[in-house]
Write a protein that holds these residues in place. Sequence first.
Motif, PDB file in Angstrom:
ATOM      1  N   MET A 292       0.835  -1.211   0.000  1.00  0.00           N
ATOM      2  CA  MET A 292       0.000   0.000   0.000  1.00  0.00           C
ATOM      3  C   MET A 292       0.865   1.254   0.000  1.00  0.00           C
ATOM      4  N   GLY A 293       2.022   1.177   0.652  1.00  0.00           N
ATOM      5  CA  GLY A 293       2.909   2.332   0.708  1.00  0.00           C
ATOM      6  C   GLY A 293       3.561   2.655  -0.614  1.00  0.00           C
ATOM      7  N   LEU A 294       3.562   1.708  -1.541  1.00  0.00           N
ATOM      8  CA  LEU A 294       4.207   1.926  -2.837  1.00  0.00           C
ATOM      9  C   LEU A 294       3.333   2.721  -3.806  1.00  0.00           C
ATOM     10  N   THR A 295       2.179   3.161  -3.357  1.00  0.00           N
ATOM     11  CA  THR A 295       1.291   3.905  -4.243  1.00  0.00           C
ATOM     12  C   THR A 295       1.712   5.360  -4.425  1.00  0.00           C
ATOM     13  N   GLY A 296       2.686   5.828  -3.650  1.00  0.00           N
ATOM     14  CA  GLY A 296       3.138   7.216  -3.792  1.00  0.00           C
ATOM     15  C   GLY A 296       4.584   7.374  -3.378  1.00  0.00           C
ATOM     16  N   PRO A 297       5.303   8.323  -3.996  1.00  0.00           N
ATOM     17  CA  PRO A 297       6.725   8.516  -3.673  1.00  0.00           C
ATOM     18  C   PRO A 297       6.983   8.820  -2.200  1.00  0.00           C
ATOM     19  N   ARG A 298       6.061   9.532  -1.552  1.00  0.00           N
ATOM     20  CA  ARG A 298       6.284   9.905  -0.158  1.00  0.00           C
ATOM     21  C   ARG A 298       6.358   8.692   0.768  1.00  0.00           C
TER      22      ARG A 298
ATOM     23  N   ALA B  54      19.522  14.610 -15.006  1.00  0.00           N
ATOM     24  CA  ALA B  54      19.234  16.045 -14.936  1.00  0.00           C
ATOM     25  C   ALA B  54      18.161  16.400 -13.919  1.00  0.00           C
ATOM     26  N   GLN B  55      17.650  15.426 -13.152  1.00  0.00           N
ATOM     27  CA  GLN B  55      16.520  15.714 -12.284  1.00  0.00           C
ATOM     28  C   GLN B  55      16.820  16.757 -11.218  1.00  0.00           C
ATOM     29  N   HIS B  56      18.040  16.783 -10.705  1.00  0.00           N
ATOM     30  CA  HIS B  56      18.370  17.737  -9.639  1.00  0.00           C
ATOM     31  C   HIS B  56      18.458  19.172 -10.172  1.00  0.00           C
ATOM     32  N   VAL B  57      19.067  19.328 -11.331  1.00  0.00           N
ATOM     33  CA  VAL B  57      19.167  20.668 -11.904  1.00  0.00           C
ATOM     34  C   VAL B  57      17.798  21.137 -12.403  1.00  0.00           C
ATOM     35  N   VAL B  58      16.941  20.200 -12.807  1.00  0.00           N
ATOM     36  CA  VAL B  58      15.568  20.557 -13.179  1.00  0.00           C
ATOM     37  C   VAL B  58      14.826  21.090 -11.962  1.00  0.00           C
ATOM     38  N   ARG B  59      15.027  20.445 -10.829  1.00  0.00           N
ATOM     39  CA  ARG B  59      14.396  20.916  -9.587  1.00  0.00           C
ATOM     40  C   ARG B  59      14.911  22.306  -9.221  1.00  0.00           C
ATOM     41  N   GLU B  60      16.212  22.543  -9.417  1.00  0.00           N
ATOM     42  CA  GLU B  60      16.774  23.867  -9.144  1.00  0.00           C
ATOM     43  C   GLU B  60      16.143  24.920 -10.052  1.00  0.00           C
ATOM     44  N   MET B  61      15.956  24.580 -11.317  1.00  0.00           N
ATOM     45  CA  MET B  61      15.312  25.502 -12.253  1.00  0.00           C
ATOM     46  C   MET B  61      13.887  25.814 -11.802  1.00  0.00           C
ATOM     47  N   ALA B  62      13.156  24.785 -11.376  1.00  0.00           N
ATOM     48  CA  ALA B  62      11.772  24.974 -10.940  1.00  0.00           C
ATOM     49  C   ALA B  62      11.697  25.902  -9.732  1.00  0.00           C
ATOM     50  N   LYS B  63      12.639  25.768  -8.820  1.00  0.00           N
ATOM     51  CA  LYS B  63      12.650  26.645  -7.635  1.00  0.00           C
ATOM     52  C   LYS B  63      12.840  28.105  -8.039  1.00  0.00           C
ATOM     53  N   LEU B  64      13.706  28.346  -9.008  1.00  0.00           N
ATOM     54  CA  LEU B  64      13.920  29.714  -9.473  1.00  0.00           C
ATOM     55  C   LEU B  64      12.651  30.273 -10.113  1.00  0.00           C
ATOM     56  N   LEU B  65      11.956  29.441 -10.875  1.00  0.00           N
ATOM     57  CA  LEU B  65      10.713  29.885 -11.498  1.00  0.00           C
ATOM     58  C   LEU B  65       9.639  30.151 -10.442  1.00  0.00           C
TER      59      LEU B  65
ATOM     60  N   GLU C 102      13.568  11.568  -6.028  1.00  0.00           N
ATOM     61  CA  GLU C 102      14.966  11.606  -5.586  1.00  0.00           C
ATOM     62  C   GLU C 102      15.471  13.053  -5.528  1.00  0.00           C
ATOM     63  N   ALA C 103      14.931  13.909  -6.398  1.00  0.00           N
ATOM     64  CA  ALA C 103      15.336  15.318  -6.427  1.00  0.00           C
ATOM     65  C   ALA C 103      14.459  16.187  -5.526  1.00  0.00           C
ATOM     66  N   ASP C 104      13.636  15.548  -4.681  1.00  0.00           N
ATOM     67  CA  ASP C 104      12.778  16.261  -3.719  1.00  0.00           C
ATOM     68  C   ASP C 104      11.739  17.153  -4.391  1.00  0.00           C
ATOM     69  N   VAL C 105      11.247  16.725  -5.538  1.00  0.00           N
ATOM     70  CA  VAL C 105      10.138  17.440  -6.171  1.00  0.00           C
ATOM     71  C   VAL C 105       8.874  17.152  -5.371  1.00  0.00           C
ATOM     72  N   PRO C 106       8.126  18.167  -4.944  1.00  0.00           N
ATOM     73  CA  PRO C 106       6.902  17.938  -4.162  1.00  0.00           C
ATOM     74  C   PRO C 106       5.929  17.027  -4.906  1.00  0.00           C
ATOM     75  N   TYR C 107       5.380  16.068  -4.193  1.00  0.00           N
ATOM     76  CA  TYR C 107       4.500  15.099  -4.811  1.00  0.00           C
ATOM     77  C   TYR C 107       3.291  15.770  -5.454  1.00  0.00           C
ATOM     78  N   GLU C 108       2.835  16.878  -4.870  1.00  0.00           N
ATOM     79  CA  GLU C 108       1.661  17.572  -5.406  1.00  0.00           C
ATOM     80  C   GLU C 108       1.903  18.117  -6.817  1.00  0.00           C
ATOM     81  N   GLN C 109       3.156  18.321  -7.180  1.00  0.00           N
ATOM     82  CA  GLN C 109       3.464  18.878  -8.497  1.00  0.00           C
ATOM     83  C   GLN C 109       3.519  17.812  -9.585  1.00  0.00           C
ATOM     84  N   LEU C 110       3.517  16.542  -9.188  1.00  0.00           N
ATOM     85  CA  LEU C 110       3.548  15.452 -10.161  1.00  0.00           C
ATOM     86  C   LEU C 110       2.119  15.179 -10.633  1.00  0.00           C
ATOM     87  N   LYS C 111       1.864  15.422 -11.893  1.00  0.00           N
ATOM     88  CA  LYS C 111       0.519  15.285 -12.443  1.00  0.00           C
ATOM     89  C   LYS C 111       0.475  14.102 -13.415  1.00  0.00           C
ATOM     90  N   GLU C 112      -0.448  13.186 -13.168  1.00  0.00           N
ATOM     91  CA  GLU C 112      -0.619  12.070 -14.085  1.00  0.00           C
ATOM     92  C   GLU C 112      -1.245  12.549 -15.398  1.00  0.00           C
TER      93      GLU C 112
END
Length: 461
Positions: free
Chosen positions: A21-27, A318-329, A357-367
Motif C-alpha cells: 500500500m505504501g508503494l502507491t506514492g513517492p512519499r 538532470a533531475q536535480h538541476v531541473v528541480r533547481e530551475m523549478a525553484k527559481l521559477l 529523488e530530487a525532492d520534487v513535491p508530490y503535489e506537483q507530479l501530475k498524471e
Amino acid sequence: MTTFIAVLYIISFALFIYGLMGLTGPRTAVRGNWIAAVGMGLAVIATLLTPGMTNWLLIALGVGIGVAVGVPSARKVKMTAMPQMVALFNGVGGGAVALIAWVEFRTTEGYAHEPAYVAIASLFAAVVGSVSFWGSNIAFGKLQELISGRPITLGKLQQPVNALVLVAAIVFAVVIATGGSAELLMIGLLVAAGVLGVVVVLPIGGADMPVVISLLNALTGLSAAAMGLALDNTALIVAGMIVGASGSILTNLMAKAMNRSIPAIVAGGFGGGTTVTSGGSGEVRPVRSTSASDTAIQMAYANKVVVVPGYGMAVAQAQHVVREMAKLLEAKGITVAYAIHPVAGRMPGHMNVLLAEADVPYEQLKEMDEINSEFAQTDVALVIGANDVTNPAAETDPGSPIYGMPILKVNHSRSVIVLKRSMSSGFAGIDNELFYDAKTSMLFGDAKSSVGEIVEELKAL
C-alpha cells in the motif's frame, strides 16, 4: 512451535500488504519497502524454524552469497540503470523457482508417491520460472544495450517456433506428470521453457519494454506461488500471489496506457532504433532551434510552466538541476508542474522515482489524465527527453504504429520547448511530429548541461 510459525506467517503477510500500500506514492514508497522487507524477514525466519529444516551450512552459504552480491549491486546502481536491475533481479527469482522445482523432482524421484497437485504445481513453476529467468535476461540485455533494442524476429517462422517450443515444454511436463522419472525429461523441460523465454522476448522492441518487465515480474510471482503450493509453504503462496496479482494489474494498466493489447506485445513489439519518417516520404523538414537564454526569458515571463520528463532526463541525470530551475521559477511567482506519462522511461514509475529523488513535491507530479486538460492554459511546456509519449501522430496519423496510444498533449500549450541531443527517434523508431510544430523550439544538447545553462540565465534575469 507450529502455532508460533503460523503467527509469524500471518504477521509477515500483513506487512507485505501494508508495505505494498505504501508503494502507491513517492512519499510513502521507501517506508513501504522497509515494511515489506521486515515482513519478508519474518517469513524467512518462520521458514527456517519449520521442523525438518537441515543443511544449515548450505543455507548460510546461500544467504551469504545473496547478500554479498545483492546489497552492493542495489546500492551502487544508478537510477538510469534501475530498469536493468529490476529485470535482472526479477529473473533471478524466476530462476530460483525453476531450480527448486528441479530439486523437488530429484528428491521425490520424479514425484513418485506424491499427490498429483504437487507434480502439476511444481512443473508449472518450472516452466514459468524458466521462461521468466531467460526472458528477464533478454530484457536486461536489451535495456543495457548488450542486445539490439530493435525487434529480433524469425519473420514468418516466429509464431510457429514459439508454438513448437511451448508444445515441447508441455509434452515434457505431461510425460513427467504421468510417471516419467528420467532426469533428462526435466532438463528438457527447463531447456524448452528457457528457449521459449528467449524467443518470446527477443521480438519485443524497446517501446514495449516497460510492459514486458511488468509481465515477467507477474510470471515470477505466479511461479513462486505454484512452487509454494507444491512445497506446502504458505509464505511462497501468499507472497507469490501478491506479486502475481499486482504485476498482472500493472501490466494491464500499462498496456492500456499504450493502447496495446498484451497478446499483441507478446506476439512482437515495435521500436528500438530505425527511424520511420512520417508519411514514409523521407523528406527533411525544417525545425526551429532556440538557445538557453531565449528559453529562460520565455519561461521567466510565463504564468505556468509544465515540465515533461522522459528517458533523456534519466540518462543525463538532470533531475536535480531541473528541480533547481523549478525553484527559481517558483520564486518568480510562476506555477510549475510535472506531466508524468505512465510509460515514460523504461519501467513503471521511472519518472516519479527520479523526481522524488530530487525532492520534487508530490503535489506537483501530475498524471496524464489530470494534466492533459491543463496544457491549454500552459504558457510553456518544457519537454526533457520525452519522445513517443508526446508525439501527436498518436492522435492524427492512422498509419503510425503508435496511433491510438494516449499521449501527453503538450502540443496544446501556447509554446513548446524540446530538449534533445539530436533529432533521433524514440523507442518506437518513428519521427515525432511535435518537433515540426510551429509552436515548438528545439534546444539541442545534453539535458543536464542545457538545463544548467537555463538556470544560470534565470539567475541573471
